[in-house]
Design an enzyme around this catalytic site. Structure first.
Site, short mmCIF file in Angstrom:
data_model
loop_
_atom_site.label_atom_id
_atom_site.label_comp_id
_atom_site.label_asym_id
_atom_site.label_seq_id
_atom_site.Cartn_x
_atom_site.Cartn_y
_atom_site.Cartn_z
N ASP A 67 0.81 -1.22 0.00
CA ASP A 67 0.00 0.00 0.00
C ASP A 67 0.85 1.27 0.00
O ASP A 67 2.06 1.22 0.17
CB ASP A 67 -0.98 0.00 1.19
N ASN A 136 -7.88 -2.80 14.23
CA ASN A 136 -9.26 -3.13 13.87
C ASN A 136 -9.34 -4.32 12.92
O ASN A 136 -10.37 -4.56 12.31
CB ASN A 136 -9.96 -1.90 13.26
N HIS A 138 -7.51 -4.67 10.14
CA HIS A 138 -7.25 -4.39 8.72
C HIS A 138 -5.94 -5.02 8.26
O HIS A 138 -5.01 -5.20 9.04
CB HIS A 138 -7.33 -2.89 8.39
N GLU A 143 -9.82 -1.64 5.15
CA GLU A 143 -10.49 -1.37 6.42
C GLU A 143 -11.74 -2.25 6.55
O GLU A 143 -12.22 -2.82 5.57
CB GLU A 143 -10.92 0.11 6.45
C1 GLP Z 1 -0.71 0.40 8.53
C2 GLP Z 1 -0.34 -0.46 7.30
C3 GLP Z 1 -0.60 -1.93 7.54
C4 GLP Z 1 0.00 -2.35 8.88
C5 GLP Z 1 -0.62 -1.55 9.99
C6 GLP Z 1 -0.11 -1.95 11.37
O1 GLP Z 1 -2.05 0.67 8.58
N1 GLP Z 1 -1.06 -0.04 6.14
O2 GLP Z 1 -0.05 -2.69 6.47
O3 GLP Z 1 -0.22 -3.73 9.07
O4 GLP Z 1 -0.31 -0.19 9.76
O5 GLP Z 1 1.05 -1.25 11.71
P1 GLP Z 1 2.02 -1.62 12.89
O6 GLP Z 1 2.81 -2.80 12.40
O7 GLP Z 1 2.90 -0.41 13.06
O8 GLP Z 1 1.20 -1.95 14.07
#
Ligand code: GLP
Length: 255
Positions: A67, A136, A138, A143
């Site tokens: 992404d 959440n 995702h 989402e």
């Molecule tokens: C963002 C990214 C996701 C990732 C999420 C969790 O939203 N788009 O790909 O899994 O963050 O991040 P973290 O690993 O910092 O908890």
């Protein structure tokens, strides 16, 4: 899906890196699906170590990232392109022409997204997809409410994700409201999926994804549909699971 519970973050990172390195050694031209966020940082650090100390060779590896924020230039210090460059690509011998991160500045976002999915196919599909998980549930930026078989497209971020990600920006209002995200359907086409999670803040999302029903309300629950998906989590993130799990990949018992 398999669940592996590790003692701590270092062990999660080591196992994930070993699984990725095995694939790279077996298939030097493999296609890796990569994630951003803080969770895979330890895995990337371990892959960098393997490259430097054990000559793990990325020269023919192709990558596709999950992404990118819409509107951020690759050079912006919060763009996911920049994150990947800083935390992985610049430290290994990958060829930058083999690296794909969605283009947050694409003029025609829909056309770009269709091209991205077609490009993954042109390279023969993703061999291993690395995922983190949002609080959440995702995955990538899909989402709650995203169709389980969605393709890569632009998405609008929830208030919760904007709040979670505000820590990386100067102020919450700087967080982009839209992103380009690989679709859940696109992710499900990867041959192997590794989802990494640590800390108690992910425990509810992990339990809902593993033990709950498959629902668009918990995007990671769609991974139950995949034949080769492994969740690698630490004890706090496993804290709300219904069952006990081991700390290694399941093997057939000896005859
Ligand atoms: C963002 C990214 C996701 C990732 C999420 C969790 O939203 N788009 O790909 O899994 O963050 O991040 P973290 O690993 O910092 O908890």
């Amino acid at each position: 899906m398999q669940v592996i519970v590790k003692k701590d973050y270092a062990q999660i990172s080591r196992l994930a890196a070993e699984m990725i390195a095995d694939e790279v050694r077996k298939n030097p031209r493999c296609v890796l699906g990569l994630a951003t966020g803080s969770t895979p940082l330890g895995t990337y650090a371990e892959l960098i170590r393997m490259h430097k100390k054990e000559k793990l060779d990325f020269s023919q590896v192709v990558t596709f990232n999950l992404d990118e924020y819409v509107g951020l230039d690759p050079k912006h210090n919060q763009s996911y392109w920049y994150f990947m460059y800083k935390n992985l690509f610049k430290h290994i011998n990958i060829r930058m022409e083999n690296v794909h991160v969605p283009n947050g500045k694409a003029e025609d976002v829909d056309a770009f997204c269709a091209w991205y999915d077609a490009e993954i196919e042109r390279f023969g599909g993703i061999d291993i997809q690395v995922l983190g998980i949002g609080g959440n549930g995702h995955i990538a930026f899909n989402e709650p409410g995203t169709a389980v078989f969605s393709r890569t497209g632009w998405v609008s971020l929830t208030k919760e994700t904007i709040r979670d990600n505000a820590r990386f920006f100067r102020k919450a209002s700087d967080v982009p409201r839209y992103a380009i995200s690989m679709g859940i359907g696109t992710i499900l086409e990867a041959r192997k999926i590794l989802l990494l999670a640590h800390k108690e803040s992910k425990a509810s999302a992990i339990a809902a994804s593993v033990d709950g029903p498959i629902t668009a309300n918990v995007p990671a629950s769609a991974l139950q549909l995949h034949a080769d998906c492994t969740f690698i989590v630490d004890k706090p993130a496993a804290g709300k699971l219904n069952r006990k799990y081991g700390s290694t990949l399941k093997k057939l018992p000896r005859a």
